[in-house]
Motif scaffolding. Structure first.
Motif, PDB file in Angstrom:
ATOM      1  N   ASN A   1      28.993 -10.317 107.492  1.00 42.07           N
ATOM      2  CA  ASN A   1      28.388  -9.378 107.912  1.00 42.07           C
ATOM      3  C   ASN A   1      27.244  -9.767 108.939  1.00 42.07           C
ATOM      4  OD1 ASN A   1      26.475  -7.108 107.895  1.00 42.07           O
ATOM      5  ND2 ASN A   1      26.679  -6.798 105.674  1.00 42.07           N
ATOM      6  N   ARG A   2      28.029  -9.095 110.101  1.00 39.65           N
ATOM      7  CA  ARG A   2      27.233  -9.658 111.530  1.00 39.65           C
ATOM      8  C   ARG A   2      26.353  -8.561 111.542  1.00 39.65           C
ATOM      9  NH1 ARG A   2      26.879 -13.900 114.323  1.00 39.65           N
ATOM     10  NH2 ARG A   2      28.088 -15.504 113.031  1.00 39.65           N
ATOM     11  N   THR A   3      26.124  -7.309 110.759  1.00 37.39           N
ATOM     12  CA  THR A   3      25.465  -6.375 111.054  1.00 37.39           C
ATOM     13  C   THR A   3      23.922  -6.486 110.588  1.00 37.39           C
ATOM     14  OG1 THR A   3      26.157  -5.001 109.136  1.00 37.39           O
ATOM     15  CG2 THR A   3      27.562  -5.042 111.276  1.00 37.39           C
TER      16      THR A   3
ATOM     17  N   LYS B   1      19.170 -14.090 120.051  1.00 38.98           N
ATOM     18  CA  LYS B   1      18.948 -15.349 119.464  1.00 38.98           C
ATOM     19  C   LYS B   1      18.829 -15.441 117.910  1.00 38.98           C
ATOM     20  CE  LYS B   1      15.343 -17.252 121.823  1.00 38.98           C
ATOM     21  NZ  LYS B   1      15.092 -17.710 123.201  1.00 38.98           N
ATOM     22  N   HIS B   2      19.911 -15.846 117.357  1.00 34.06           N
ATOM     23  CA  HIS B   2      19.800 -15.580 115.953  1.00 34.06           C
ATOM     24  C   HIS B   2      18.863 -16.820 115.578  1.00 34.06           C
ATOM     25  CE1 HIS B   2      24.087 -13.708 115.518  1.00 34.06           C
ATOM     26  NE2 HIS B   2      23.301 -13.009 115.834  1.00 34.06           N
ATOM     27  N   LEU B   3      17.939 -16.723 114.635  1.00 37.26           N
ATOM     28  CA  LEU B   3      17.297 -17.860 114.565  1.00 37.26           C
ATOM     29  C   LEU B   3      17.574 -18.330 113.048  1.00 37.26           C
ATOM     30  CD1 LEU B   3      14.739 -19.489 115.409  1.00 37.26           C
ATOM     31  CD2 LEU B   3      13.210 -17.548 114.556  1.00 37.26           C
ATOM     32  N   ASN B   4      18.046 -19.369 112.988  1.00 38.55           N
ATOM     33  CA  ASN B   4      18.474 -19.764 111.581  1.00 38.55           C
ATOM     34  C   ASN B   4      17.162 -20.794 110.920  1.00 38.55           C
ATOM     35  OD1 ASN B   4      21.374 -19.617 111.509  1.00 38.55           O
ATOM     36  ND2 ASN B   4      21.027 -19.944 113.314  1.00 38.55           N
ATOM     37  N   TRP B   5      16.610 -20.486 109.825  1.00 36.17           N
ATOM     38  CA  TRP B   5      15.615 -20.728 109.341  1.00 36.17           C
ATOM     39  C   TRP B   5      15.680 -21.557 107.969  1.00 36.17           C
ATOM     40  CZ3 TRP B   5      12.913 -18.024 105.423  1.00 36.17           C
ATOM     41  CH2 TRP B   5      11.577 -18.452 105.012  1.00 36.17           C
TER      42      TRP B   5
ATOM     43  N   PRO C   1      18.160 -22.051 116.696  1.00 38.54           N
ATOM     44  CA  PRO C   1      18.081 -21.003 117.360  1.00 38.54           C
ATOM     45  C   PRO C   1      19.534 -21.066 118.167  1.00 38.54           C
ATOM     46  CG  PRO C   1      16.597 -22.461 118.670  1.00 38.54           C
ATOM     47  CD  PRO C   1      17.112 -23.186 117.368  1.00 38.54           C
ATOM     48  N   GLU C   2      20.360 -19.933 118.127  1.00 39.28           N
ATOM     49  CA  GLU C   2      21.518 -19.640 118.928  1.00 39.28           C
ATOM     50  C   GLU C   2      21.340 -19.022 119.999  1.00 39.28           C
ATOM     51  OE1 GLU C   2      24.760 -18.483 116.015  1.00 39.28           O
ATOM     52  OE2 GLU C   2      23.365 -19.011 114.360  1.00 39.28           O
ATOM     53  N   GLN C   3      21.103 -19.401 121.214  1.00 38.84           N
ATOM     54  CA  GLN C   3      20.969 -18.811 122.461  1.00 38.84           C
ATOM     55  C   GLN C   3      21.792 -18.215 123.032  1.00 38.84           C
ATOM     56  OE1 GLN C   3      17.478 -19.005 123.699  1.00 38.84           O
ATOM     57  NE2 GLN C   3      18.502 -17.477 125.195  1.00 38.84           N
TER      58      GLN C   3
ATOM     59  N   PHE D   1      18.688 -18.977 106.237  1.00 38.94           N
ATOM     60  CA  PHE D   1      18.504 -17.408 106.544  1.00 38.94           C
ATOM     61  C   PHE D   1      18.590 -17.298 107.944  1.00 38.94           C
ATOM     62  CE2 PHE D   1      16.938 -17.081 102.434  1.00 38.94           C
ATOM     63  CZ  PHE D   1      17.379 -15.935 101.757  1.00 38.94           C
ATOM     64  N   GLU D   2      19.346 -16.435 108.252  1.00 42.18           N
ATOM     65  CA  GLU D   2      19.480 -16.154 109.790  1.00 42.18           C
ATOM     66  C   GLU D   2      18.743 -14.894 110.334  1.00 42.18           C
ATOM     67  OE1 GLU D   2      23.501 -17.310 110.503  1.00 42.18           O
ATOM     68  OE2 GLU D   2      23.544 -15.972 112.523  1.00 42.18           O
ATOM     69  N   PHE D   3      17.745 -15.161 111.047  1.00 37.44           N
ATOM     70  CA  PHE D   3      17.086 -13.854 111.469  1.00 37.44           C
ATOM     71  C   PHE D   3      17.688 -13.530 112.802  1.00 37.44           C
ATOM     72  CE2 PHE D   3      12.459 -12.373 112.558  1.00 37.44           C
ATOM     73  CZ  PHE D   3      12.972 -11.060 112.429  1.00 37.44           C
TER      74      PHE D   3
END
Ligand code: ADP
Ligand code: MG
Length: 722
Positions: free
Chosen positions: A458-460, A343-347, A216-218, A470-472
């Motif tokens: 693609n940050r959108t 919080k980009h959640l990398n999974w 998680p990127e906080q 995958f980045e949620f």
């Protein structure tokens, strides 16, 4: 040569000594009872039994539990702990703990420190004051906490108090999950089973266990504490509910990745030191897009540990900030008009032997495996886009999603050009046979490692493939990441099973061919979820509607996805949440939404009537008196047109604010007559816009009233003075 006097030299050395940072590796994890410590402190036979229980999830026998408890206590006492606590994450999302001193009475006026295996393994907090979303009325109020052995115990240092915290799950006596961790742990098992099944079909006999990984990127804001305490809205709701836009916002784009200011850097350093002691691998830190906005990201870890660590990161940020006289804001939208925090959640999923299942490999075989997991992900996200949206829904996150700064409320998947092209050619059926030649032609003989530049541009996109994960990106900054991760794992388990069933139908055939055939058939059904363009654009909103993708703009709308047969069947089938447990989560989210909006609305009423209106009235009075006096003094020569106009506007705004306030109060009273979903819908539709009306007037007043009379810090101060 000038001689340096010894005192100065000593002083200098002392300063240097004090400021020299120790290598992180020398103290990493020192506040945790980690594997190394267990090995050192436990007799070998107990260590082995404990290790086995951690790896397999088997219960500890009481003898081993006693030995572990003893070793843990000895260590904790040595480190200065006086208390222990089962540390868990009730459905509020925050963490909870009830402390018990290690003491036991052994005679009149005499105690010793004791900590038993039973106390380690199980606790019994009174569950009745935690939100249960209706679980309580059906079942007993009491619940118990049970040690989650997969997450190491740690020391919680708070002021001068030190507590041994035992990460735990929280369940009712009948086994219903009363917390956020239990469903997550169940979802990890579910996706493990389904992924192993499919790997076996693909010929993998080696892998014994599948690990879900989360990184998680906080994001957060950090402002001076003095400002924070001068704003009732900040203190009570975590955000500013009024406040005019400052002359400078983020348009200069001079903050993102800019050099970190000294005060901030010191705070980050102190925070990270605390995190390292807790064994949390904080890796990156940087300035974010908005002024006074920052990000901290750890190296990804096993999902259950990553969840605990993220909770601790959020707590430590706030705790250490206070020591620096600063306040960390975790709210998704602390300042209107300025980017909010997510919080980009990398999974990703990987095997116990370290193979990332989302990583395109070097051989066609590896790539077939990758394609299978990719297809399963697309199917899962397509079918349960609504649930993913619900999993990130909150009153706070509604300010972000779809506001041209964060992904829209429409869930779509970004894969990047290369993968999209490959999927297109598979769908067109370029490979009529799965010979290595045609696989080369398809471009899947060695899938190019999708370059980060390529995939990250693609940050959108709310759900983006970024090379090997995958980045949620729709997750909110203040959110506990358990539920989004639980949803991801569970929908993936279901989808993997479906693909397994399809593969099983091709039994005896060439497996590569079978997979390509399946992809050819399945991709057209789910490709509506793929979107490579600008997710912020109007064009996408229209296109998504044509494609029939759900666009659940508000949280109350989104929560309905948790109250459907589709969701109930999914969670029940995979043993993640029973229908009653799911219902309780739905209910709690709705309740939380209602409370959040109602607290904000009430705070707005209070701030407006007890702070804003009085200030505006005094300024109005000053202005009016000044006009009268000037008129008296200058007579005909007085040029008061502009001032009179201003006075009139101010008095209009004051009475307008007061009218809007009574409207808002009436709406709140009506809202109180509704319940659950209907109440949330009403608050969302009516109360929010009434709040907006008040804000418009208040913010205009802010620009008219004399600065020294304005009763609270303004945006420019909070965002730029630090
Ligand atoms: P950014 O997305 O900002 O470019 P990175 O891609 O380096 O940053 O990483 C963001 C987060 O993703 C970090 O927490 C990182 O550890 C995590 N991450 C990297 N690889 C994986 C993976 N395979 N599974 C889950 N998380 C991962
Ligand atoms: Mg990222």
């Amino acid at each position: 040569m000038k001689k340096i006097t010894p005192t100065i030299a000593t002083e200098r050395n002392y300063t240097v000594e004090k400021e020299k940072n120790l290598p992180i590796s020398s103290y990493f994890g020192e506040d945790t009872f980690n594997d190394k410590l267990m090995q050192a402190k436990l007799p070998k036979v107990f260590y082995n039994k404990l290790r086995d229980s951690i790896d397999t999830g088997k219960n500890l026998d009481i003898e081993t539990a006693n030995a572990v408890a003893h070793a843990m206590k000895e260590w904790a006492l040595e480190m200065g702990a006086t208390h222990f606590a089962h540390w868990f994450q009730p459905m509020t999302g925050a963490s909870a703990e009830k402390h018990d001193a290690f003491i036991e009475i052994i005679g009149p006026g005499e105690v010793i420190e004791r900590f038993t295996g039973e106390q380690l393994v199980q606790g019994e907090p009174d569950a009745s004051s935690f939100p249960s979303g209706g679980l309580r009325s059906t079942f007993e109020a009491r619940g118990y906490t049970a040690w989650d052995m997969s997450s190491p115990a740690f020391l919680r240092k708070n002021g001068i108090g030190i507590t041994l915290c035992i990460p735990s799950v929280f369940i009712s006596y009948h086994g219903e999950a009363l917390d956020k961790k239990t469903p997550l742990l169940r979802s990890i098992l579910a996706v493990n089973r389904s992924a192993l099944r499919i790997l076996k079909l693909l010929g993998n006999r080696k892998t014994k266990k599948i690990v879900s990984n989360l990184g998680p990127e906080q994001e957060y804001f950090c402002i001076d504490m003095d400002y924070f305490y001068k704003r009732q809205d900040m203190v009570l709701t975590g955000r500013t509910i009024v406040g005019a836009a400052p002359a400078k916002g983020q348009e200069l784009e001079d903050q993102y990745f800019g050099s970190i200011k000294e005060r901030m850097q010191s705070f980050m350093h102190d925070t990270e030191e605390e995190l390292y002691k807790l064994g949390i691998p904080a890796k990156t830190r940087h300035n974010e897009v908005a002024p006074s906005q920052f990000e901290i990201a750890p190296i990804f870890e096993d999902a259950n540990i990553a969840v605990d660590h993220n909770v601790l990161v959020m707590e430590k940020l706030q705790q250490v900030a206070r020591q620096h006289n600063m306040a960390v804001l975790l709210h998704e939208k602390p300042f209107a008009g300025i980017n909010g925090s997510g919080k980009h959640l990398n999974w990703s999923l990987s095997t116990d032997d370290g193979i990332n299942l989302f990583k395109p490999g070097k051989t066609p075989h590896d790539n077939i495996q990758f394609l299978v997991f990719l297809l399963a992900t697309l199917k899962a996200v397509y079918r349960h886009a609504d649930l993913l949206r619900a999993s990130v829904g909150s009153a706070a996150n509604d300010h972000r999603l779809g506001a041209n700064e964060a992904p829209p409320a429409i869930i779509s998947v970004f894969l990047g050009e290369q993968l999209t092209r490959i999927l297109e050619s598979i769908e067109k059926g370029v490979a009529s046979d799965a010979s290595d030649m045609s696989i080369i032609n398809l471009g899947i003989s060695s899938l190019p490692i999708v370059s980060r530049d390529n995939s990250d541009r693609n940050r959108t996109s709310p759900f983006a493939f970024t090379g090997n994960k995958f980045e949620f990106r729709a997750v909110g900054s203040s959110q506990n990441i358990s539920f989004p991760a639980t949803v991801l794992n569970t929908i993936m388990a279901e989808s993997l099973d479906e693909v397994s069933e399809l593969i099983e139908k091709h039994k005896g055939e060439n497996i590569k061919q079978a997979v390509l055939d399946i992809m050819k058939e399945e991709l057209p059904k789910v490709k509506a979820i793929l979107y490579q363009g600008d997710n912020y654009s109007e064009e996408w909103h229209r296109e998504a509607e044509k494609r029939g993708l759900p666009n659940l703009r508000t949280a109350p709308e989104a929560f309905r996805a948790m109250d459907t047969d589709k969701a109930r069947k999914l969670f029940e089938k995979y043993g993640v949440l029973s229908p009653v447990e799911l219902k309780s989560r739905y209910t709690i989210r709705i309740e939380k939404y209602c409370k959040d909006i109602e607290i904000e609305a009430k705070a707005l009423c209070n701030i407006s009537s007890s702070q804003i209106v009085p200030s505006a009235v005094s300024y109005q009075k000053e202005l009016a008196e000044s006009i009268i006096r000037t008129e008296k003094a200058l007579g005909q020569d007085a040029d008061l047109g502009a001032q009179k106009k201003l006075l009139k506007r101010i008095s209009e705004l004051i009475s307008g604010t007061q009218e809007s306030l009574s409207d808002l109060k009436a709406l709140l009273a009506t809202a109180a007559t509704y319940h659950e979903q209907a109440r949330a819908d009403y608050l969302c539709a009516e109360v929010r816009s009434a709040m907006g009306e008040i804000r418009k007037k208040v913010d205009e007043l802010e620009n008219h009233v004399a600065d020294h009379q304005w009763p609270m810090p303004k945006f420019w101060e909070m965002l730029f003075v630090n």
